[in-house]
Design a protein around this motif. Structure first.
Motif, PDB file in Angstrom:
ATOM      1  N   LEU A  56      10.969   3.660  -1.366  1.00 10.74           N
ATOM      2  CA  LEU A  56      11.756   3.081  -0.274  1.00 10.74           C
ATOM      3  C   LEU A  56      10.922   2.121   0.570  1.00 10.74           C
ATOM      4  N   THR A  57       9.752   2.567   1.003  1.00 12.60           N
ATOM      5  CA  THR A  57       8.952   1.724   1.896  1.00 12.60           C
ATOM      6  C   THR A  57       8.439   0.475   1.184  1.00 12.60           C
ATOM      7  N   ASN A  58       8.174   0.564  -0.115  1.00 17.95           N
ATOM      8  CA  ASN A  58       7.785  -0.629  -0.863  1.00 17.95           C
ATOM      9  C   ASN A  58       8.921  -1.632  -0.921  1.00 17.95           C
ATOM     10  N   CYS A  59      10.134  -1.143  -1.118  1.00 16.22           N
ATOM     11  CA  CYS A  59      11.303  -2.036  -1.150  1.00 16.22           C
ATOM     12  C   CYS A  59      11.575  -2.621   0.239  1.00 16.22           C
ATOM     13  N   VAL A  60      11.386  -1.828   1.286  1.00 22.20           N
ATOM     14  CA  VAL A  60      11.536  -2.330   2.655  1.00 22.20           C
ATOM     15  C   VAL A  60      10.520  -3.453   2.898  1.00 22.20           C
ATOM     16  N   ARG A  61       9.287  -3.233   2.490  1.00 21.02           N
ATOM     17  CA  ARG A  61       8.235  -4.249   2.683  1.00 21.02           C
ATOM     18  C   ARG A  61       8.602  -5.546   1.963  1.00 21.02           C
ATOM     19  N   ILE A  62       9.040  -5.437   0.717  1.00 16.38           N
ATOM     20  CA  ILE A  62       9.402  -6.628  -0.060  1.00 16.38           C
ATOM     21  C   ILE A  62      10.605  -7.333   0.566  1.00 16.38           C
ATOM     22  N   GLY A  63      11.616  -6.542   0.952  1.00 13.68           N
ATOM     23  CA  GLY A  63      12.805  -7.129   1.564  1.00 13.68           C
ATOM     24  C   GLY A  63      12.489  -7.860   2.854  1.00 13.68           C
ATOM     25  N   LEU A  64      11.660  -7.251   3.709  1.00 16.16           N
ATOM     26  CA  LEU A  64      11.263  -7.898   4.970  1.00 16.16           C
ATOM     27  C   LEU A  64      10.478  -9.171   4.706  1.00 16.16           C
ATOM     28  N   GLU A  65       9.572  -9.102   3.744  1.00 15.53           N
ATOM     29  CA  GLU A  65       8.748 -10.264   3.441  1.00 15.53           C
ATOM     30  C   GLU A  65       9.595 -11.449   3.007  1.00 15.53           C
ATOM     31  N   LYS A  66      10.554 -11.214   2.128  1.00 12.16           N
ATOM     32  CA  LYS A  66      11.398 -12.305   1.634  1.00 12.16           C
ATOM     33  C   LYS A  66      12.362 -12.798   2.713  1.00 12.16           C
ATOM     34  N   ALA A  67      12.806 -11.887   3.583  1.00 14.59           N
ATOM     35  CA  ALA A  67      13.725 -12.287   4.651  1.00 14.59           C
ATOM     36  C   ALA A  67      13.026 -13.124   5.717  1.00 14.59           C
ATOM     37  N   ASN A 131       2.808 -10.441   9.087  1.00 19.00           N
ATOM     38  CA  ASN A 131       1.577  -9.792   8.625  1.00 19.00           C
ATOM     39  C   ASN A 131       1.547  -8.309   8.972  1.00 19.00           C
ATOM     40  N   SER A 132       2.193  -7.939  10.063  1.00 15.40           N
ATOM     41  CA  SER A 132       2.177  -6.539  10.490  1.00 15.40           C
ATOM     42  C   SER A 132       3.209  -5.694   9.752  1.00 15.40           C
ATOM     43  N   VAL A 133       4.449  -6.193   9.649  1.00 16.02           N
ATOM     44  CA  VAL A 133       5.523  -5.372   9.070  1.00 16.02           C
ATOM     45  C   VAL A 133       5.590  -5.449   7.551  1.00 16.02           C
ATOM     46  N   THR A 134       4.869  -6.407   6.944  1.00 16.82           N
ATOM     47  CA  THR A 134       4.835  -6.496   5.484  1.00 16.82           C
ATOM     48  C   THR A 134       3.383  -6.402   5.026  1.00 16.82           C
ATOM     49  N   PRO A 135       2.772  -5.229   5.136  1.00 16.07           N
ATOM     50  CA  PRO A 135       1.349  -5.076   4.826  1.00 16.07           C
ATOM     51  C   PRO A 135       1.049  -5.319   3.358  1.00 16.07           C
ATOM     52  N   MET A 136      -0.178  -5.744   3.091  1.00 15.91           N
ATOM     53  CA  MET A 136      -0.629  -5.929   1.717  1.00 15.91           C
ATOM     54  C   MET A 136      -0.762  -4.558   1.041  1.00 15.91           C
ATOM     55  N   ALA A 137      -1.018  -4.596  -0.265  1.00 19.21           N
ATOM     56  CA  ALA A 137      -1.019  -3.355  -1.049  1.00 19.21           C
ATOM     57  C   ALA A 137      -2.029  -2.329  -0.551  1.00 19.21           C
ATOM     58  N   ASN A 138      -3.153  -2.804  -0.003  1.00 25.76           N
ATOM     59  CA  ASN A 138      -4.183  -1.855   0.450  1.00 25.76           C
ATOM     60  C   ASN A 138      -3.973  -1.401   1.894  1.00 25.76           C
ATOM     61  N   LEU A 156       5.423   3.766  10.832  1.00 28.00           N
ATOM     62  CA  LEU A 156       4.646   2.821  11.626  1.00 28.00           C
ATOM     63  C   LEU A 156       3.999   1.807  10.701  1.00 28.00           C
ATOM     64  N   THR A 157       3.837   0.577  11.181  1.00 31.66           N
ATOM     65  CA  THR A 157       3.055  -0.400  10.439  1.00 31.66           C
ATOM     66  C   THR A 157       1.593   0.048  10.446  1.00 31.66           C
ATOM     67  N   PRO A 158       0.782  -0.426   9.511  1.00 30.48           N
ATOM     68  CA  PRO A 158      -0.603   0.040   9.435  1.00 30.48           C
ATOM     69  C   PRO A 158      -1.387  -0.131  10.736  1.00 30.48           C
ATOM     70  N   ASP A 159      -1.083  -1.170  11.518  1.00 25.95           N
ATOM     71  CA  ASP A 159      -1.769  -1.366  12.798  1.00 25.95           C
ATOM     72  C   ASP A 159      -1.125  -0.567  13.929  1.00 25.95           C
ATOM     73  N   LYS A 160      -0.039   0.170  13.594  1.00 27.76           N
ATOM     74  CA  LYS A 160       0.688   1.035  14.535  1.00 27.76           C
ATOM     75  C   LYS A 160       1.336   0.265  15.685  1.00 27.76           C
ATOM     76  N   ARG A 161       1.522  -1.024  15.507  1.00 25.78           N
ATOM     77  CA  ARG A 161       2.103  -1.855  16.562  1.00 25.78           C
ATOM     78  C   ARG A 161       3.635  -1.802  16.569  1.00 25.78           C
ATOM     79  N   PHE A 162       4.237  -1.659  15.378  1.00 28.75           N
ATOM     80  CA  PHE A 162       5.690  -1.646  15.267  1.00 28.75           C
ATOM     81  C   PHE A 162       6.143  -0.375  14.554  1.00 28.75           C
TER      82      PHE A 162
END
Length: 472
Positions: A56-67, A131-138, A156-162
């Protein structure tokens, strides 16, 4: 013979000592890094392969990135149209997840232009947000482990900002119905306590139910120094949480009965706080909602964070206060009034308050311990500190305060000894038939106790009274 062997072993040990020391340092450094990361992410679980929400979270990341990737223009708030508020864009994607299998899903974005404008006026650029809501693979999303009983997922995003929070279809469409009202309130009160919503979406994975989720600014950011967290609804029934034992990885958000008779010590910022609570709850009362909370995070101020009185810092803070969360600042109108402010502040620097509400600049309320009396009211004021008439029905427009030099400054208020993270959340519950029946049941279940399921006007008035009585 034994002595010779001992000597040879000693020589070998001596020869290996530099390498051994280097290896030891590397291992020690890695151990410290891991411990530091665990401490920083206390109460979080990194969502890795095998986690129930990994796909789910991988699909959310991809969807946000493309949007978000194609957005190059952000509208000023005044140019938003009816079509912008009603816009829904849905795309179908087929992506390879974890290099194993393909996953097909639909991803929808609601009112994309509106939320882009909201992000812009609180100084979050599109690149920064992307950059925050669509984190890279690592850099993976974090699942927030809390004692919340809402039944929703929190990431949470990896930086815990959002924070990304799932919600019901009913809540989603209720918010969309009132999105323009939310934006107009934000325009009128740029320093509102209401949580900052920055994106609204839904996702449908093949063979799964459609999930709705919202992206918001985390109120508890940055969180490394927060030592106490509370969720305040201004009532008593079922409002106590057993604190976790020392060393627990669960972040316990305590409640009203845990807070007890403590007070939020805001000092000269109290006037602003009470007026903003008044403004925000009047809107929520008008929308007919209840069951919202004030999130409160508490940390001690460091000595260098108290009474920062140098002119350069003051100029920076005032400029930030007039433009952070300001509809006048947009991607198409980035002009700053910093130079004019610098001249104005330099001319009267000695008279400017430091930690309180700015009263000598346009759009800011007076720095006083109590809200000023309503000029249209009678000469006598009510003695009850929580009475509605004592909270000023006629609030000055904007109601700005002097923001601190910190990230997330719209949700951070400094008192004299403590820094508070404050924000109003969860304002999507309406007083329908189900809640009215719940009200009748709770009257029987909790005799003599206040509870959350009450009519919106009663909820708002009680909320304001609580904040007045529990602040100083």
């Amino acid at each position: 013979m034994e002595r010779k062997n001992d000597s040879n072993m000693a020589e070998t040990e001596e020869e290996l000592t530099p390498l051994a020391k280097q290896t030891s340092r590397q291992k020690s450094g890695k151990k410290i890094s891991v411990l530091w990361l665990r401490w920083k992410r206390r109460g979080m679980v990194e969502i890795m392969s095998g986690h129930r929400r990994w796909t789910l979270t991988n699909c959310v990341r991809i969807g946000l990135e493309k949007a978000l990737a194609d957005r190059t223009h952000v509208k000023p708030i005044e140019e938003l149209t009816k079509d912008d508020y009603e816009d829904i864009r849905c795309k179908r994607h087929t992506e390879t997840i974890d290099k194993k299998s393909q996953q097909s899903f639909e991803f929808a974005t609601y009112a994309g232009e509106v939320f882009a404008t909201l992000r812009n006026i609180i100084n979050i650029s599109e690149d920064e947000y992307l950059n925050s809501v669509t984190p890279m693979a690592n850099r993976r999303y974090l699942e927030f482990i809390s004692n919340s009983k809402s039944g929703q997922d929190f990431f949470l995003t990896p930086d815990k900002r959002f924070m990304i929070k799932t919600q019901t279809k009913k809540e989603t469409y209720f918010f969309l119905e009132h999105l323009r009202t939310y934006v107009e309130h934000f325009k009128k009160y740029p320093h509102t306590l209401m949580v900052k919503f920055l994106g609204l979406h839904n996702i449908k994975l093949k063979g799964k139910k459609r999930l709705y989720f919202i992206v918001m600014q985390s109120i508890f950011y940055p969180d490394e120094r927060i030592r106490e967290r509370y969720d305040i609804k201004a009532c008593q029934a079922s409002r106590y949480v057993l604190p976790e034992k020392d060393g627990s990885q669960i972040i316990t958000v305590l409640k009203d009965n845990n807070f007890g008779d403590n007070k939020i010590n805001l000092g000269s910022n109290r006037a602003w706080f009470l007026q903003q609570v008044q403004a925000d709850t009047e809107l929520l009362e008008e929308l007919g909602v209840l069951d919202y909370s004030l999130l409160v995070g508490i940390t001690e101020l460091h000595s260098d964070e108290k009474n920062s009185q140098d002119l350069a810092s003051l100029v920076q803070r005032v400029t930030k206060s007039l433009h952070h969360g300001s509809p006048e600042k947009s991607a198409n109108n980035p002009k700053s009034a910093g130079s004019t402010l610098h001249e104005e502040i330099s001319h009267s620097a000695a008279t400017l308050p430091v930690n309180g509400v700015m009263g000598s600049l346009p759009g800011m309320v007076d720095s006083v311990d109590e809200p000023p009396p309503d000029p249209n009211a009678g000469t006598e004021r009510e003695t009850d500190p929580g009475a509605k008439n004592n909270m000023i029905p006629n609030i000055p427009g904007l109601n700005r305060r002097l923001l601190p030099n910190t990230p997330n400054s719209l949700h951070i208020v400094d008192g004299e000894e403590y820094r508070y993270f404050l924000g109003i959340i969860d304002f999507f519950v309406t007083y329908g038939l189900k809640k009215k029946l719940e009200n009748l049941w709770k009257k029987i279940r909790f005799p003599g106790q206040s509870f959350s399921t009450v009519p919106p006007e009663e909820y708002a008035e009680r909320f304001r009274k609580y904040m007045a009585e529990h602040s100083e």
